[in-house]
Design a protein around this motif. Structure first.
Motif, PDB file in Angstrom:
ATOM      1  N   ILE A 132     -52.226 -50.183 103.849  1.00  0.00           N
ATOM      2  CA  ILE A 132     -51.436 -49.271 104.040  1.00  0.00           C
ATOM      3  C   ILE A 132     -50.344 -49.197 103.975  1.00  0.00           C
ATOM      4  O   ILE A 132     -49.296 -49.740 104.958  1.00  0.00           O
ATOM      5  CB  ILE A 132     -51.897 -48.182 105.014  1.00  0.00           C
ATOM      6  N   CYS A 133     -49.031 -48.008 103.533  1.00  0.00           N
ATOM      7  CA  CYS A 133     -48.037 -48.317 102.724  1.00  0.00           C
ATOM      8  C   CYS A 133     -46.822 -49.044 103.420  1.00  0.00           C
ATOM      9  O   CYS A 133     -47.385 -49.898 102.234  1.00  0.00           O
ATOM     10  CB  CYS A 133     -47.703 -46.851 104.759  1.00  0.00           C
ATOM     11  N   ASN A 134     -47.020 -49.934 104.595  1.00  0.00           N
ATOM     12  CA  ASN A 134     -46.032 -51.105 104.020  1.00  0.00           C
ATOM     13  C   ASN A 134     -47.224 -51.997 103.889  1.00  0.00           C
ATOM     14  O   ASN A 134     -47.411 -53.226 102.930  1.00  0.00           O
ATOM     15  CB  ASN A 134     -45.770 -51.490 105.549  1.00  0.00           C
ATOM     16  N   GLY A 135     -48.342 -52.218 104.183  1.00  0.00           N
ATOM     17  CA  GLY A 135     -49.348 -53.028 104.135  1.00  0.00           C
ATOM     18  C   GLY A 135     -49.811 -52.907 102.343  1.00  0.00           C
ATOM     19  O   GLY A 135     -49.627 -54.061 102.015  1.00  0.00           O
ATOM     20  N   PHE A 136     -49.267 -51.760 101.617  1.00  0.00           N
ATOM     21  CA  PHE A 136     -49.104 -51.961 100.300  1.00  0.00           C
ATOM     22  C   PHE A 136     -47.988 -52.628  99.692  1.00  0.00           C
ATOM     23  O   PHE A 136     -48.079 -53.424  98.428  1.00  0.00           O
ATOM     24  CB  PHE A 136     -49.349 -50.264  99.950  1.00  0.00           C
ATOM     25  N   GLN A 137     -46.745 -52.289 100.626  1.00  0.00           N
ATOM     26  CA  GLN A 137     -45.873 -52.501  99.791  1.00  0.00           C
ATOM     27  C   GLN A 137     -45.951 -54.403 100.046  1.00  0.00           C
ATOM     28  O   GLN A 137     -45.684 -54.924  99.324  1.00  0.00           O
ATOM     29  CB  GLN A 137     -44.735 -52.519 100.745  1.00  0.00           C
ATOM     30  N   ARG A 190     -44.198 -36.495 106.266  1.00  0.00           N
ATOM     31  CA  ARG A 190     -44.690 -34.859 106.162  1.00  0.00           C
ATOM     32  C   ARG A 190     -45.710 -35.003 105.875  1.00  0.00           C
ATOM     33  O   ARG A 190     -46.378 -35.885 104.899  1.00  0.00           O
ATOM     34  CB  ARG A 190     -43.634 -33.789 105.502  1.00  0.00           C
ATOM     35  N   ASN A 191     -46.954 -34.158 105.761  1.00  0.00           N
ATOM     36  CA  ASN A 191     -47.672 -34.165 104.867  1.00  0.00           C
ATOM     37  C   ASN A 191     -48.271 -33.068 103.371  1.00  0.00           C
ATOM     38  O   ASN A 191     -47.133 -32.574 102.766  1.00  0.00           O
ATOM     39  CB  ASN A 191     -48.822 -33.122 105.467  1.00  0.00           C
ATOM     40  N   VAL A 192     -48.878 -34.417 102.492  1.00  0.00           N
ATOM     41  CA  VAL A 192     -48.228 -34.548 101.454  1.00  0.00           C
ATOM     42  C   VAL A 192     -50.389 -33.600 100.995  1.00  0.00           C
ATOM     43  O   VAL A 192     -51.286 -34.242 101.879  1.00  0.00           O
ATOM     44  CB  VAL A 192     -48.349 -34.897 100.547  1.00  0.00           C
ATOM     45  N   ARG A 250     -55.513 -33.403 102.100  1.00  0.00           N
ATOM     46  CA  ARG A 250     -53.882 -33.157 103.099  1.00  0.00           C
ATOM     47  C   ARG A 250     -53.924 -34.454 103.817  1.00  0.00           C
ATOM     48  O   ARG A 250     -54.767 -35.055 105.247  1.00  0.00           O
ATOM     49  CB  ARG A 250     -54.167 -32.417 103.339  1.00  0.00           C
ATOM     50  N   ILE A 251     -53.003 -35.745 103.528  1.00  0.00           N
ATOM     51  CA  ILE A 251     -53.147 -36.880 104.313  1.00  0.00           C
ATOM     52  C   ILE A 251     -51.410 -36.981 104.053  1.00  0.00           C
ATOM     53  O   ILE A 251     -50.412 -36.373 103.833  1.00  0.00           O
ATOM     54  CB  ILE A 251     -53.215 -37.738 103.989  1.00  0.00           C
ATOM     55  N   PRO A 252     -50.502 -37.429 105.444  1.00  0.00           N
ATOM     56  CA  PRO A 252     -49.499 -37.405 106.299  1.00  0.00           C
ATOM     57  C   PRO A 252     -48.731 -39.115 105.576  1.00  0.00           C
ATOM     58  O   PRO A 252     -49.207 -39.570 105.184  1.00  0.00           O
ATOM     59  CB  PRO A 252     -49.310 -37.474 107.267  1.00  0.00           C
ATOM     60  N   ILE A 253     -47.793 -38.307 105.086  1.00  0.00           N
ATOM     61  CA  ILE A 253     -46.324 -39.625 104.236  1.00  0.00           C
ATOM     62  C   ILE A 253     -45.824 -39.962 105.108  1.00  0.00           C
ATOM     63  O   ILE A 253     -44.825 -39.280 105.776  1.00  0.00           O
ATOM     64  CB  ILE A 253     -46.170 -39.978 102.898  1.00  0.00           C
ATOM     65  N   ALA A 254     -44.960 -40.980 104.904  1.00  0.00           N
ATOM     66  CA  ALA A 254     -44.021 -41.438 106.165  1.00  0.00           C
ATOM     67  C   ALA A 254     -43.112 -43.027 105.665  1.00  0.00           C
ATOM     68  O   ALA A 254     -43.944 -44.214 106.312  1.00  0.00           O
ATOM     69  CB  ALA A 254     -44.419 -41.722 107.412  1.00  0.00           C
ATOM     70  N   HIS A 255     -42.253 -43.182 104.375  1.00  0.00           N
ATOM     71  CA  HIS A 255     -41.785 -44.540 104.056  1.00  0.00           C
ATOM     72  C   HIS A 255     -40.673 -43.550 103.517  1.00  0.00           C
ATOM     73  O   HIS A 255     -40.162 -42.247 102.914  1.00  0.00           O
ATOM     74  CB  HIS A 255     -42.204 -44.528 102.927  1.00  0.00           C
ATOM     75  N   GLY A 256     -39.667 -44.696 103.226  1.00  0.00           N
ATOM     76  CA  GLY A 256     -38.447 -44.874 102.231  1.00  0.00           C
ATOM     77  C   GLY A 256     -38.041 -45.944 101.315  1.00  0.00           C
ATOM     78  O   GLY A 256     -37.402 -45.281 100.808  1.00  0.00           O
TER      79      GLY A 256
END
Lengths: 234, 87
Positions: A86-91, A114-116, A138-144
């Motif tokens: 998930i997120c960093n785990g995907f990276q 934010r939610n996407v 509807r699930i949030p994302i939080a990444h750069g």
């Protein structure tokens, strides 16, 4: 079923993943330490959680890939074990070569939290069977750094094999440029490997597991795992 | 074995949009350098290593760039300089 959540230096969604997994009857979560070289024998699924492992130094996920535990995670995946990044785990999974492509700096340069809305593109995976095909979550994302990139041949192969599992869409389920929060190619939010046992996704299902906290649309990822193992063991 | 100092430059592959580069390009235009184009931002890595000769040092830098310093999916690398140094 036993779910192991890896803690890297800089992981910050490990507790959220543990909390979400605990909400689902049938899942016993446990933490795994990045320096471990062996996994518990009875493990059914590994989660690589979000965060900023090793400070995102060099590239997101580039250093975590060399953690002692990643050798065991790779063997686990090679033997067909379920791995969810998930997120960093995907990276980390892309850096480790367990998933194709890479995640680049967001097209608009900003960190986005934010939610996407994402659409389930393939519900025939161990991670998505609790959802309907084409269901919009509807699930949030939080990444750069979430801009999915792969060469055109890889993108075509992912599409042809139904390896794109989640796609950013608008409220009407259209994958528009406006609904793409980071400039990912083909609005890709999550992909699975060819074998179907390693999934990487930028959205955070573990942050959308209770209606009280805004959405429980992410819970299906965890209940899908339980369905999968109930089915496999019967 | 002698020591060498190497500099390795890592950049996003030309086909990939370099967002920080674009942002700096716009800023340079604002500063009055209107003709500036194709700004690309990369990483400049220096390191020291022991090797039998320059070729050996070059070879090691190449391998470490492929394995870690650059991600071949999105980045190119170049070994800009390798020079012997006193240990």
């Amino acid at each position: 079923m036993n779910v192991g959540i890896v803690i890297f230096p800089g992981s910050n969604c490990d507790r959220d993943a543990y909390y979400a997994a605990r909400l689902v009857a049938g899942i016993t979560p446990q933490f795994l330490w990045h320096k471990d070289t062996e996994l518990p024998a009875d493990l059914d699924c590994i989660i690589l959680p979000g965060g900023f492992s090793y400070g995102d130094y060099l590239r997101s996920g580039a250093i975590a890939r060399f953690s002692p535990i990643m050798r065991a995670v790779r063997s686990f995946a090679d033997e067909g074990g379920l791995v969810l990044g998930i997120c960093n785990g995907f990276q980390i999974l892309t850096e480790a070569g367990l998933l194709p492509g890479a995640l680049l700096r967001n097209a608009h340069q900003r960190f986005v939290c934010r939610n996407v809305t994402v659409r389930v593109e393939n519900n025939a995976t161990p991670f998505t069977s609790a959802y309907g095909q084409g269901q919009v979550l509807r699930i949030p994302i939080a990444h750069g750094e979430g801009r999915y990139y792969a060469d055109p041949e890889t993108i075509a192969r992912l599409e042809a094999n139904r390896q794109v599992v989640f796609r950013y869409v608008d409220a009407d389920s259209n994958p528009t440029a406006e609904s793409n929060p980071n400039g990912s190619l083909a609005n890709i939010a999550g992909i699975i490997n060819e074998r179907g046992n390693v999934l990487g996704m930028m959205p955070h299902p573990e942050r959308a597991c209770q209606a009280l906290l805004g959405s429980d649309d992410g819970l299906g990822v965890f209940t899908s795992l339980v369905h999968y193992f109930a089915h496999v063991s019967v | 074995m002698p020591y060498y100092r190497a500099t390795i430059v890592v950049t996003l592959r030309p086909a990939i949009l370099d967002v920080p580069g674009k942002t700096v390009e716009h800023a340079l235009h604002s500063l009055g350098f209107e003709t500036v184009r194709n700004v690309r931002i990369g990483k400049h890595i220096t390191l020291e290593l022991q090797a039998t000769d320059v070729e050996h040092a070059q070879q090691q830098c190449h391998t470490m760039s492929q394995e870690l310093l650059a991600n071949p999916v999105i980045e190119d690398f170049a070994i800009a300089t390798i020079e012997p140094i006193t240990p």
